[in-house]
Design a protein around this motif. Structure first.
Motif, PDB file in Angstrom:
ATOM      1  N   ALA A 178      99.147  -2.467 123.249  1.00 45.95           N
ATOM      2  CA  ALA A 178      99.660  -2.914 121.954  1.00 45.95           C
ATOM      3  C   ALA A 178      99.576  -4.433 121.872  1.00 45.95           C
ATOM      4  O   ALA A 178      99.872  -5.139 122.841  1.00 45.95           O
ATOM      5  CB  ALA A 178     101.102  -2.468 121.769  1.00 45.95           C
ATOM      6  N   TYR A 179      99.152  -4.926 120.710  1.00 48.92           N
ATOM      7  CA  TYR A 179      99.026  -6.363 120.472  1.00 48.92           C
ATOM      8  C   TYR A 179      99.692  -6.701 119.146  1.00 48.92           C
ATOM      9  O   TYR A 179      99.627  -5.941 118.185  1.00 48.92           O
ATOM     10  CB  TYR A 179      97.551  -6.784 120.447  1.00 48.92           C
ATOM     11  N   LEU A 180     100.332  -7.865 119.102  1.00 48.07           N
ATOM     12  CA  LEU A 180     101.071  -8.310 117.931  1.00 48.07           C
ATOM     13  C   LEU A 180     100.669  -9.736 117.592  1.00 48.07           C
ATOM     14  O   LEU A 180     100.560 -10.586 118.475  1.00 48.07           O
ATOM     15  CB  LEU A 180     102.579  -8.259 118.217  1.00 48.07           C
ATOM     16  N   ASN A 181     100.451  -9.987 116.291  1.00 47.70           N
ATOM     17  CA  ASN A 181     100.223 -11.333 115.779  1.00 47.70           C
ATOM     18  C   ASN A 181     101.324 -11.588 114.763  1.00 47.70           C
ATOM     19  O   ASN A 181     101.348 -10.984 113.696  1.00 47.70           O
ATOM     20  CB  ASN A 181      98.843 -11.446 115.139  1.00 47.70           C
ATOM     21  N   GLN A 211     103.494  -9.507 110.085  1.00 41.76           N
ATOM     22  CA  GLN A 211     103.266  -8.917 111.398  1.00 41.76           C
ATOM     23  C   GLN A 211     102.008  -8.070 111.329  1.00 41.76           C
ATOM     24  O   GLN A 211     101.876  -7.227 110.445  1.00 41.76           O
ATOM     25  CB  GLN A 211     104.440  -8.028 111.802  1.00 41.76           C
ATOM     26  N   GLU A 212     101.113  -8.298 112.256  1.00 43.91           N
ATOM     27  CA  GLU A 212      99.885  -7.516 112.343  1.00 43.91           C
ATOM     28  C   GLU A 212      99.856  -6.876 113.720  1.00 43.91           C
ATOM     29  O   GLU A 212     100.127  -7.536 114.723  1.00 43.91           O
ATOM     30  CB  GLU A 212      98.691  -8.444 112.148  1.00 43.91           C
ATOM     31  N   ALA A 272     109.363   0.236 122.375  1.00 47.50           N
ATOM     32  CA  ALA A 272     110.428  -0.398 121.593  1.00 47.50           C
ATOM     33  C   ALA A 272     109.903  -0.905 120.253  1.00 47.50           C
ATOM     34  O   ALA A 272     110.608  -0.845 119.246  1.00 47.50           O
ATOM     35  CB  ALA A 272     111.032  -1.557 122.382  1.00 47.50           C
ATOM     36  N   LEU A 273     108.668  -1.393 120.217  1.00 54.82           N
ATOM     37  CA  LEU A 273     108.088  -1.904 118.972  1.00 54.82           C
ATOM     38  C   LEU A 273     107.959  -0.821 117.915  1.00 54.82           C
ATOM     39  O   LEU A 273     108.250  -1.052 116.746  1.00 54.82           O
ATOM     40  CB  LEU A 273     106.683  -2.473 119.227  1.00 54.82           C
ATOM     41  N   PHE A 274     107.515   0.343 118.315  1.00 54.85           N
ATOM     42  CA  PHE A 274     107.169   1.366 117.335  1.00 54.85           C
ATOM     43  C   PHE A 274     108.175   2.498 117.232  1.00 54.85           C
ATOM     44  O   PHE A 274     108.122   3.284 116.307  1.00 54.85           O
ATOM     45  CB  PHE A 274     105.768   1.917 117.626  1.00 54.85           C
ATOM     46  N   TRP A 295      97.628 -13.845 118.894  1.00 56.93           N
ATOM     47  CA  TRP A 295      97.858 -12.500 119.414  1.00 56.93           C
ATOM     48  C   TRP A 295      98.618 -12.537 120.727  1.00 56.93           C
ATOM     49  O   TRP A 295      98.360 -13.379 121.584  1.00 56.93           O
ATOM     50  CB  TRP A 295      96.528 -11.781 119.593  1.00 56.93           C
ATOM     51  N   MET A 296      99.561 -11.584 120.870  1.00 56.71           N
ATOM     52  CA  MET A 296     100.340 -11.431 122.102  1.00 56.71           C
ATOM     53  C   MET A 296     100.187 -10.002 122.605  1.00 56.71           C
ATOM     54  O   MET A 296     100.198  -9.063 121.811  1.00 56.71           O
ATOM     55  CB  MET A 296     101.829 -11.700 121.840  1.00 56.71           C
ATOM     56  N   ASP A 297     100.051  -9.858 123.907  1.00 56.62           N
ATOM     57  CA  ASP A 297      99.982  -8.532 124.513  1.00 56.62           C
ATOM     58  C   ASP A 297     101.402  -7.984 124.607  1.00 56.62           C
ATOM     59  O   ASP A 297     102.250  -8.537 125.302  1.00 56.62           O
ATOM     60  CB  ASP A 297      99.353  -8.628 125.905  1.00 56.62           C
TER      61      ASP A 297
END
Length: 164
Positions: free
Chosen positions: A21-24, A12-13, A39-41, A30-32
């Motif tokens: 916030a963006y997640l790969n 997870q990046e 919730a992510l953090f 990449w997803m916004d």
């Protein structure tokens, strides 16, 4: 973040700045995640304040040495209180073994000048139903409070926009 267990791995990046916030996930693009940022953090237990109980616990039972730049606490053995201080920040789960059955080799280094935690390691081991269980935690802090402004690269923003 890289995790692996039972032959499965997860990478997870993240980029998180202000309200963006963006997640790969596993290099799938990449997803916004801006609308899910909290919730992510929120569940991340390894933030700096959550490691302070580890220092408090090891300072009571560990051996303190010092060198030119740092104080180093070490402990090797079994200690339920020290084990408990690792449970929350690292979601520590050692099968059905009780803390009294888990051998630990712990090291915590603290910067002499700033008194900030620099590194935390714990090598945990035990035997459950004839199987050796081993877990290693290695957590470092570098350049605490010396970060440059973080910005999300435009190519990540563009990539996340095109994926939706």
């Amino acid at each position: 973040m890289n995790k692996s267990a039972a032959g499965e791995s997860l990478t997870q990046e993240y980029y998180s700045v202000d309200d963006k916030a963006y997640l790969n996930l596993n290099d799938q693009g990449w997803m916004d995640m801006s609308n899910q940022q909290e919730a992510l953090f929120q569940s991340t237990g390894t933030t700096y304040p959550n490691l302070v109980p580890i220092v408090e616990s090891i300072s009571k039972i560990g051996e303190l040495t010092e060198n030119e730049d740092e104080y180093v606490y070490t402990f090797q053995g079994i200690n339920a209180d020290l084990y408990s201080s690792f449970e929350s920040p690292y979601s520590l789960n050692f099968g059905s073994l009780s803390p009294e059955e888990v051998e630990q080799k712990v090291m915590v280094s603290i910067d002499k000048e700033t008194l900030l935690i620099q590194e935390v390691t714990n090598e945990l081991s035990g035997v459950q139903d004839g199987h050796d269980l081993v877990m290693t935690i290695h957590h470092t802090y570098k350049n605490m409070n010396e970060m440059n402004d973080i910005s999300i690269p435009q190519e990540i923003i563009d990539s996340a926009s095109s994926a939706q």
